[in-house]
Scaffold this motif. Sequence first.
Motif, PDB file in Angstrom:
ATOM      1  N   LYS A 128       0.354  17.303  -1.550  1.00 37.80           N
ATOM      2  CA  LYS A 128      -0.230  17.120  -2.885  1.00 37.80           C
ATOM      3  C   LYS A 128       0.423  15.950  -3.623  1.00 37.80           C
ATOM      4  CE  LYS A 128      -1.286  22.046  -3.202  1.00 37.80           C
ATOM      5  NZ  LYS A 128      -1.414  22.148  -1.787  1.00 37.80           N
ATOM      6  N   PRO A 129      -0.388  14.999  -4.113  1.00 39.13           N
ATOM      7  CA  PRO A 129       0.169  13.844  -4.834  1.00 39.13           C
ATOM      8  C   PRO A 129       0.978  14.246  -6.068  1.00 39.13           C
ATOM      9  CG  PRO A 129      -2.114  13.435  -4.265  1.00 39.13           C
ATOM     10  CD  PRO A 129      -1.827  14.874  -3.923  1.00 39.13           C
ATOM     11  N   GLU A 130       0.604  15.339  -6.695  1.00 44.32           N
ATOM     12  CA  GLU A 130       1.312  15.797  -7.892  1.00 44.32           C
ATOM     13  C   GLU A 130       2.710  16.320  -7.569  1.00 44.32           C
ATOM     14  OE1 GLU A 130      -3.006  15.904  -8.308  1.00 44.32           O
ATOM     15  OE2 GLU A 130      -1.700  16.971  -6.924  1.00 44.32           O
TER      16      GLU A 130
ATOM     17  N   PHE B  67       2.355   6.987  -3.279  1.00 47.36           N
ATOM     18  CA  PHE B  67       1.891   5.721  -3.827  1.00 47.36           C
ATOM     19  C   PHE B  67       0.651   5.263  -3.077  1.00 47.36           C
ATOM     20  CE2 PHE B  67       6.389   6.107  -4.637  1.00 47.36           C
ATOM     21  CZ  PHE B  67       6.450   5.820  -5.991  1.00 47.36           C
ATOM     22  N   PHE B  68      -0.326   4.822  -3.841  1.00 46.31           N
ATOM     23  CA  PHE B  68      -1.607   4.387  -3.300  1.00 46.31           C
ATOM     24  C   PHE B  68      -1.625   2.863  -3.344  1.00 46.31           C
ATOM     25  CE2 PHE B  68      -1.861   8.553  -5.117  1.00 46.31           C
ATOM     26  CZ  PHE B  68      -2.605   9.282  -4.202  1.00 46.31           C
ATOM     27  N   VAL B  69      -1.602   2.232  -2.172  1.00 47.49           N
ATOM     28  CA  VAL B  69      -1.515   0.776  -2.094  1.00 47.49           C
ATOM     29  C   VAL B  69      -2.923   0.194  -2.115  1.00 47.49           C
ATOM     30  CG1 VAL B  69      -0.549  -1.173  -0.834  1.00 47.49           C
ATOM     31  CG2 VAL B  69       0.603   1.054  -0.739  1.00 47.49           C
ATOM     32  N   THR B  70      -3.167  -0.664  -3.107  1.00 41.26           N
ATOM     33  CA  THR B  70      -4.488  -1.224  -3.314  1.00 41.26           C
ATOM     34  C   THR B  70      -4.391  -2.566  -4.029  1.00 41.26           C
ATOM     35  OG1 THR B  70      -6.586  -0.915  -4.498  1.00 41.26           O
ATOM     36  CG2 THR B  70      -4.672   0.205  -5.415  1.00 41.26           C
ATOM     37  N   THR B  71      -5.333  -3.435  -3.799  1.00 38.43           N
ATOM     38  CA  THR B  71      -5.350  -4.715  -4.514  1.00 38.43           C
ATOM     39  C   THR B  71      -5.583  -4.493  -6.003  1.00 38.43           C
ATOM     40  OG1 THR B  71      -7.712  -4.978  -4.056  1.00 38.43           O
ATOM     41  CG2 THR B  71      -6.172  -6.036  -2.525  1.00 38.43           C
ATOM     42  N   LYS B  72      -6.053  -3.299  -6.371  1.00 39.35           N
ATOM     43  CA  LYS B  72      -6.331  -2.965  -7.776  1.00 39.35           C
ATOM     44  C   LYS B  72      -5.188  -2.183  -8.418  1.00 39.35           C
ATOM     45  CE  LYS B  72     -11.026  -2.469  -6.205  1.00 39.35           C
ATOM     46  NZ  LYS B  72     -11.808  -1.533  -5.464  1.00 39.35           N
ATOM     47  N   GLY B  73      -4.034  -2.175  -7.794  1.00 39.19           N
ATOM     48  CA  GLY B  73      -2.918  -1.367  -8.257  1.00 39.19           C
ATOM     49  C   GLY B  73      -2.419  -1.733  -9.641  1.00 39.19           C
ATOM     50  N   LYS B  74      -1.985  -0.725 -10.362  1.00 39.45           N
ATOM     51  CA  LYS B  74      -1.470  -0.894 -11.723  1.00 39.45           C
ATOM     52  C   LYS B  74      -0.065  -1.508 -11.703  1.00 39.45           C
ATOM     53  CE  LYS B  74      -0.647   1.712 -15.978  1.00 39.45           C
ATOM     54  NZ  LYS B  74      -0.799   3.005 -16.643  1.00 39.45           N
ATOM     55  N   HIS B  75       0.715  -1.199 -10.682  1.00 41.70           N
ATOM     56  CA  HIS B  75       2.097  -1.662 -10.590  1.00 41.70           C
ATOM     57  C   HIS B  75       2.289  -2.541  -9.356  1.00 41.70           C
ATOM     58  CE1 HIS B  75       3.158   1.294 -13.641  1.00 41.70           C
ATOM     59  NE2 HIS B  75       2.428   2.166 -12.956  1.00 41.70           N
TER      60      HIS B  75
ATOM     61  N   LEU C 201       3.245   6.472   1.434  1.00 42.89           N
ATOM     62  CA  LEU C 201       2.555   5.221   1.124  1.00 42.89           C
ATOM     63  C   LEU C 201       1.171   5.289   1.762  1.00 42.89           C
ATOM     64  CD1 LEU C 201       5.527   2.872   2.063  1.00 42.89           C
ATOM     65  CD2 LEU C 201       4.823   3.510  -0.262  1.00 42.89           C
ATOM     66  N   LEU C 202       0.124   5.343   0.928  1.00 41.75           N
ATOM     67  CA  LEU C 202      -1.242   5.463   1.430  1.00 41.75           C
ATOM     68  C   LEU C 202      -1.924   4.103   1.450  1.00 41.75           C
ATOM     69  CD1 LEU C 202      -0.586   8.418   0.373  1.00 41.75           C
ATOM     70  CD2 LEU C 202      -3.054   8.683   0.282  1.00 41.75           C
ATOM     71  N   PHE C 203      -2.578   3.801   2.567  1.00 41.00           N
ATOM     72  CA  PHE C 203      -3.319   2.565   2.750  1.00 41.00           C
ATOM     73  C   PHE C 203      -4.734   2.919   3.190  1.00 41.00           C
ATOM     74  CE2 PHE C 203       1.098   1.611   3.353  1.00 41.00           C
ATOM     75  CZ  PHE C 203       1.278   0.358   2.797  1.00 41.00           C
ATOM     76  N   GLY C 204      -5.715   2.225   2.653  1.00 33.05           N
ATOM     77  CA  GLY C 204      -7.112   2.504   2.979  1.00 33.05           C
ATOM     78  C   GLY C 204      -7.618   1.697   4.154  1.00 33.05           C
TER      79      GLY C 204
ATOM     80  N   ASP D 288      -1.732   5.741 -12.134  1.00 28.46           N
ATOM     81  CA  ASP D 288      -0.316   5.464 -12.403  1.00 28.46           C
ATOM     82  C   ASP D 288       0.528   5.430 -11.133  1.00 28.46           C
ATOM     83  OD1 ASP D 288      -0.615   5.131 -15.134  1.00 28.46           O
ATOM     84  OD2 ASP D 288      -0.330   7.265 -15.557  1.00 28.46           O
ATOM     85  N   LYS D 289      -0.034   5.895 -10.018  1.00 25.87           N
ATOM     86  CA  LYS D 289       0.677   5.885  -8.745  1.00 25.87           C
ATOM     87  C   LYS D 289       0.154   4.774  -7.820  1.00 25.87           C
ATOM     88  CE  LYS D 289       1.921  10.735  -8.662  1.00 25.87           C
ATOM     89  NZ  LYS D 289       2.724  11.432  -7.662  1.00 25.87           N
ATOM     90  N   THR D 290      -0.647   3.858  -8.377  1.00 24.98           N
ATOM     91  CA  THR D 290      -1.176   2.763  -7.567  1.00 24.98           C
ATOM     92  C   THR D 290      -0.230   1.571  -7.608  1.00 24.98           C
ATOM     93  OG1 THR D 290      -2.507   1.885  -9.400  1.00 24.98           O
ATOM     94  CG2 THR D 290      -3.586   3.452  -7.898  1.00 24.98           C
ATOM     95  N   ILE D 291      -0.054   0.942  -6.437  1.00 28.82           N
ATOM     96  CA  ILE D 291       0.791  -0.249  -6.340  1.00 28.82           C
ATOM     97  C   ILE D 291       0.027  -1.341  -5.600  1.00 28.82           C
ATOM     98  CG2 ILE D 291       2.993   0.979  -6.518  1.00 28.82           C
ATOM     99  CD1 ILE D 291       3.235   0.850  -3.472  1.00 28.82           C
TER     100      ILE D 291
END
Length: 166
Positions: A72-74, A79-87, A102-105, A121-124
């Motif tokens: 569970k992410p909670e 961390f969700f790795v994406t080009t749209k990441g907040k951090h 570390l999640l990659f799509g 908030d968990k996106t990088i």
Amino acid sequence: MKIHVVMVEPEIPQNTGNIARTCAATGTKLHLVHPLGFKIDEKSVKRAGLDYWDKVEIEEHASLIRFLEKYKPEENNMFFVTTKGKHVYSEPDYNKMDEIFLLFGKETKGLPEDMLQKYIDKTIRIPMRPTLRSLNLANSVNIVVYDVFRQKNFEGLEEISEYFDM
């Protein structure tokens, strides 16, 4: 410290083979979330990580929903790795974490948009020029995994080369 690389519906066997090689070199657990765009025993996957495939701890998941039910992410440092990441990927203080996911799509679409919004908030992201779509998936995994190890002073990895020890 335990690091988990989670590949959500990977499509290109060579990327997964190269990622498996990185996981073997760092002792990182590899999670493969189905459906996969190839068979794990396919020659091209094994070719990319031939000497390493049997040295990787691999856990398969029937779907992203099943993975998220189990881990569970909670409740986890996920961390969700994406080009749209907040951090930026180097912002989190991984040094304070014992276990990291570390999640990659998938190569063509990345991670599901609704999931990214839910866990914004968990996106990088890895900074890059705005005119390009993304980096190669295997390269992205390497960048983020090695930054986690860098922050942890390369804990558990060879610190001095035996070949050039002076």
